[in-house]
Design a protein around this motif. Structure first.
Motif, PDB file in Angstrom:
ATOM      1  N   ASP A   9       4.715 -31.687-113.638  1.00 23.11           N
ATOM      2  CA  ASP A   9       4.002 -30.538-113.066  1.00 23.11           C
ATOM      3  C   ASP A   9       4.753 -29.220-113.244  1.00 23.11           C
ATOM      4  O   ASP A   9       5.056 -28.518-112.282  1.00 23.11           O
ATOM      5  N   ASP A  50       0.553 -31.841-116.421  1.00 29.42           N
ATOM      6  CA  ASP A  50       0.445 -30.480-115.903  1.00 29.42           C
ATOM      7  C   ASP A  50       1.601 -29.669-116.506  1.00 29.42           C
ATOM      8  O   ASP A  50       2.351 -28.979-115.813  1.00 29.42           O
ATOM      9  N   ASN A  80      -4.198 -32.869-115.399  1.00 29.04           N
ATOM     10  CA  ASN A  80      -5.514 -32.241-115.249  1.00 29.04           C
ATOM     11  C   ASN A  80      -5.508 -30.749-115.546  1.00 29.04           C
ATOM     12  O   ASN A  80      -6.553 -30.177-115.830  1.00 29.04           O
ATOM     13  N   HIS A  81      -4.358 -30.093-115.493  1.00 30.08           N
ATOM     14  CA  HIS A  81      -4.301 -28.661-115.830  1.00 30.08           C
ATOM     15  C   HIS A  81      -4.125 -28.429-117.330  1.00 30.08           C
ATOM     16  O   HIS A  81      -4.098 -27.275-117.756  1.00 30.08           O
ATOM     17  N   HIS A 156       0.100 -39.365-115.131  1.00 36.51           N
ATOM     18  CA  HIS A 156       0.068 -38.109-114.356  1.00 36.51           C
ATOM     19  C   HIS A 156      -0.544 -38.368-112.981  1.00 36.51           C
ATOM     20  O   HIS A 156       0.069 -38.096-111.951  1.00 36.51           O
ATOM     21  N   HIS A 195       1.511 -35.078-110.232  1.00 37.76           N
ATOM     22  CA  HIS A 195       0.206 -34.599-109.746  1.00 37.76           C
ATOM     23  C   HIS A 195       0.235 -34.095-108.309  1.00 37.76           C
ATOM     24  O   HIS A 195      -0.463 -33.152-107.970  1.00 37.76           O
TER      25      HIS A 195
END
Ligand SMILES: [Fe+2]
Ligand SMILES: [Fe+2]
Length: 268
Positions: A9, A50, A80-81, A156, A195
């Protein structure tokens, strides 16, 4: 014994932009420098997604610069980013499967690292994770070929709920299909995830799971509330995995705390 370093992240932003007043690139640079100063003997660095905040080409270019002098091999995963097309353009040599997903395996004596791609760019909620049938078939083959090696799986999206209602709504949707496979195979020593932006350990149907903090912004320790964007400026961290003949030992190293030296409390 092998050492593997884990970052998660990063949420890299373009130059000049900040998240809750923090520069994610500066925070990652500080954490990476700490890791290289103290653990230059690591066999590999895994960054569990991320990587960027918006999946933008300028963000991936900045990450490429930050990693350009790293002397340890780096495996990059998606969260997800991230956005697969922009990542692919920036890191064309990162291994991917025949289905176009960024999954990798790496063998160290007695161990196999399996890195999975849980990014679902078509997720109904935009941020939850999914392992499609093609990604699962690749996992089946990776497990089949592992022999008697111990398995460490990296995802993730963690395969457990964490007690943060907003984050638990955007978890790995088909986590049971993953943990059922790993349990049936029988050699999974540990699952490593990101995450959540918090140090968390737990158990996914009998399999140990560890989640690491981001080097940058963390999730506040609030077990109620529905704001997925709520973040707090607490010290960042990275993970240190020690792969031994009998299993995996997991350490979390905070970065950015006031400088202190070890002192002995033994009587003089
Ligand atoms: Fe994140
Ligand atoms: Fe995430």
């Amino acid at each position: 014994m092998h050492k593997v370093l884990v970052f998660t992240d990063l949420h890299i932003l373009p130059e000049g932009e900040t998240l809750i007043g923090l520069d994610p690139a500066a925070r990652f640079s500080q954490a990476l420098a700490h890791a290289l100063d103290n653990h230059g003997d690591a066999a590999r660095i895994v960054i569990t997604g991320d990587l960027t905040h918006n999946g933008a080409p300028a963000e991936y270019a900045r990450l490429r610069t930050l990693l350009s002098r790293c002397p340890i091999p780096v495996s990059l995963m998606l969260g997800n980013h991230d956005r697969r097309a922009a990542f692919s353009a920036a890191f064309p040599s990162m291994p991917r499967t025949s289905s176009g997903h960024y999954q990798q395996m790496h063998d160290l004596k007695g161990h196999r690292l399996i890195l999975l791609d849980t990014l679902d760019e078509d997720a109904p909620d935009r941020h939850s994770g999914w392992l499609s049938p093609g990604r699962m078939r690749w996992l089946d083959n990776a497990l089949l070929g592992a022999g008697d090696r111990l398995i460490t799986v990296f995802t993730h999206h963690p395969p457990i709920d964490c007690g943060f209602p907003a984050m638990d709504r955007i978890g790995l949707r088909n986590r049971d299909a993953l943990t059922d496979r790993l349990r049936a195979h029988g050699r999974t020593a540990h699952i490593i995830s990101g995450h959540i932006h918090r140090s968390i350990s737990g158990n996914a149907g009998g399999l140990p799971v560890t989640i690491f903090k981001s080097p940058c912004h963390q999730a506040p320790m609030m077990l109620t509330g529905n704001d997925v964007h709520l973040s707090i400026d607490e010290p960042g961290a990275y993970g240190i995995l020690l792969l031994t003949p009998s299993g995996v030992i997991v350490h979390s190293q905070d970065v950015g705390l006031p400088a202190t030296r070890p002192q002995s409390y033994a009587p003089r």
